[in-house]
Design an enzyme around this catalytic site. Structure first.
Site, mmCIF file in Angstrom:
data_model
loop_
_atom_site.group_PDB
_atom_site.id
_atom_site.type_symbol
_atom_site.label_atom_id
_atom_site.label_comp_id
_atom_site.label_asym_id
_atom_site.label_seq_id
_atom_site.Cartn_x
_atom_site.Cartn_y
_atom_site.Cartn_z
ATOM 1 N N GLU A 197 11.420 35.046 110.892
ATOM 2 C CA GLU A 197 11.220 35.929 109.865
ATOM 3 C C GLU A 197 12.810 36.562 109.531
ATOM 4 O OE1 GLU A 197 9.555 39.832 107.985
ATOM 5 O OE2 GLU A 197 8.369 38.552 109.423
ATOM 6 N N CYS A 245 4.830 46.005 105.586
ATOM 7 C CA CYS A 245 3.431 45.023 105.260
ATOM 8 C C CYS A 245 2.315 45.833 105.500
ATOM 9 C CB CYS A 245 3.697 43.869 106.382
ATOM 10 S SG CYS A 245 1.943 43.093 106.552
ATOM 11 N N CYS A 260 -4.541 38.368 109.175
ATOM 12 C CA CYS A 260 -4.353 39.185 107.966
ATOM 13 C C CYS A 260 -4.505 38.009 106.554
ATOM 14 C CB CYS A 260 -3.142 39.679 107.966
ATOM 15 S SG CYS A 260 -1.723 38.543 108.116
#
Length: 399
Positions: free
Chosen positions: A187, A288, A66
């Site tokens: 994360e 996202c 990505c």
């Protein structure tokens, strides 16, 4: 700690860089040669289908690197070029892909050592360069590095930063952040460090347990035991669930995050009434785009008549696991592998199950004509996908 003020002061520091060092052109050429694939481009050009002999490959229409991952890897390469002789560290894997992380080590980018589940920052000296990976780093880690006078190169994905801004809004309004994610994932560790009060839920089932507790109360000790390690210091379910905001680890299943958000919206409306909803519930879209695109493409791929699916990505890659889940839910034989070496023979493949267990499946490639679905997580280079597809073609050609 005022995390917003700290971020602001860090970003104005001369030792902080988030934009790269002006070596984009050279690095771009290097990345293309190391990670891109002419075969994958050919499959894209053929409407994501390629047939050779008795094998048809159907590639998902969104897969692999990505933008955020590509940016992080490019910045790491630029950093090495800009600081050719300095010691360079990274606080975690740059992304969840073994070949890319191996490449970092070849470039003498060292990982911060971990002792007893804790990172040892004593190895880092003033003037060393430290890269923060695409998943980000916790406020506490950034503070340590800032205090040491390191050069900080921040490759945190902007989508992750967006979630941090969301939990800071929750904190400002004294809302508890309910984070859909895995409490051990770096994360989520980083996101929770920017939050005030927080509770991490892994899935819809855990969210339903929390929603039921909000509406009906329950056993406080059982609650605290069930979510041990997944809430903020001093968290009290009897007081801290009166005002909740929704956030997420960006790589979780989009549909499940949305369901969790709707569940808590309905729960707070039921408990406090529609007129008071905004005083008790907050939700911002932090899903996202890249994760969503890959999941949507996988949902489209499984609608085809496939004999099996190969899901390619790091074994600790959350977004890859979610792609595997989609195949599992459709009862399509699927194999999550991280590299071509997992394909042991025409009859055996070593793969990761959804439980996290590594196992060897036998007779994984059916005889005769087959259609193989292929996708890869957001941290997987096209070159890795090419190697695996070529291996399947080669096995079937000789069978």
């Amino acid at each position: 700690m005022d995390t917003k003020a700290f971020k602001r002061s860090l970003q104005h520091s001369e030792n902080y860089n988030r934009k790269g060092f002006g070596h984009k052109a050279e690095v771009s050429t290097q990345l293309q040669s190391e990670y891109q694939s002419s075969l994958i481009q050919e499959i894209r050009d053929r409407n994501y289908i390629l047939q050779r002999g008795n094998v048809t490959i159907r590639l998902a229409q969104a897969f692999g690197f990505c933008w955020g991952v590509e940016r992080a890897v490019a910045m790491a390469y630029e950093t090495r070029q800009h600081f050719p002789t300095e010691r360079i560290w990274i606080t975690n894997e740059i992304i969840h892909n073994p070949s890319v992380n191996q490449r970092m080590q070849e470039m003498e980018v060292q990982f911060i050592p971990v002792e007893a589940n804790k990172k040892d920052f004593s190895v880092v000296d003033q003037g060393d360069v430290v890269i923060l990976p695409a998943f980000g780093a916790s406020v506490q880690e950034m503070q340590i590095l800032h205090d040491k006078g390191c050069q900080i190169v921040d490759t945190t994905c902007p989508w992750v930063s967006k979630v941090w801004n969301t939990v800071e809004k929750h904190k400002k309004g004294e809302f508890t952040s309910i984070i859909h994610g895995k409490y051990k994932h770096e994360e989520t560790v980083a996101t929770s460090s920017f939050a005030g009060k927080y509770l991490i839920v892994l899935n819809l089932q855990e969210a339903e347990y929390v929603a039921n507790y909000i509406l009906n109360g329950g056993n406080r000790e059982e609650f605290l035991t069930k979510f041990a390690k997944a809430f903020s210091d001093g968290f009290d379910p009897d007081k801290d669930l009166e005002k909740v905001g929704i956030a997420n680890q960006t790589t979780m299943l989009k549909g499940e995050t949305e369901q969790i958000g709707k569940l808590f919206e309905k729960t707070m409306m039921q408990k406090y009434g529609p007129a008071a909803l905004n005083q008790h519930f907050q939700s911002f879209n932090t899903i996202c785009d890249a994760t969503q695109e890959r999941q949507d493409a996988m949902l489209e791929l499984v609608e085809h008549n496939l004999d099996l699916i190969v899901v390619i990505g790091g074994f600790n890659s959350s977004n890859t696991t979610q792609l595997q889940q989609i195949a599992f839910d459709r009862n399509i034989p699927s194999y999550h592998i991280d590299r071509v070496g997992r394909i042991l023979s025409v009859n055996a493949i070593e793969h990761r199950q959804l439980t996290g267990e590594l196992t060897i499946a036998e007779n994984w490639l059916p005889e005769g004509e087959i259609v193989v679905g292929v996708t890869s997580g957001a941290s997987t280079p096209d070159k890795v996908v090419e190697d695996i597809i070529e291996k399947i073609f080669a096995f079937k050609a000789n069978w």
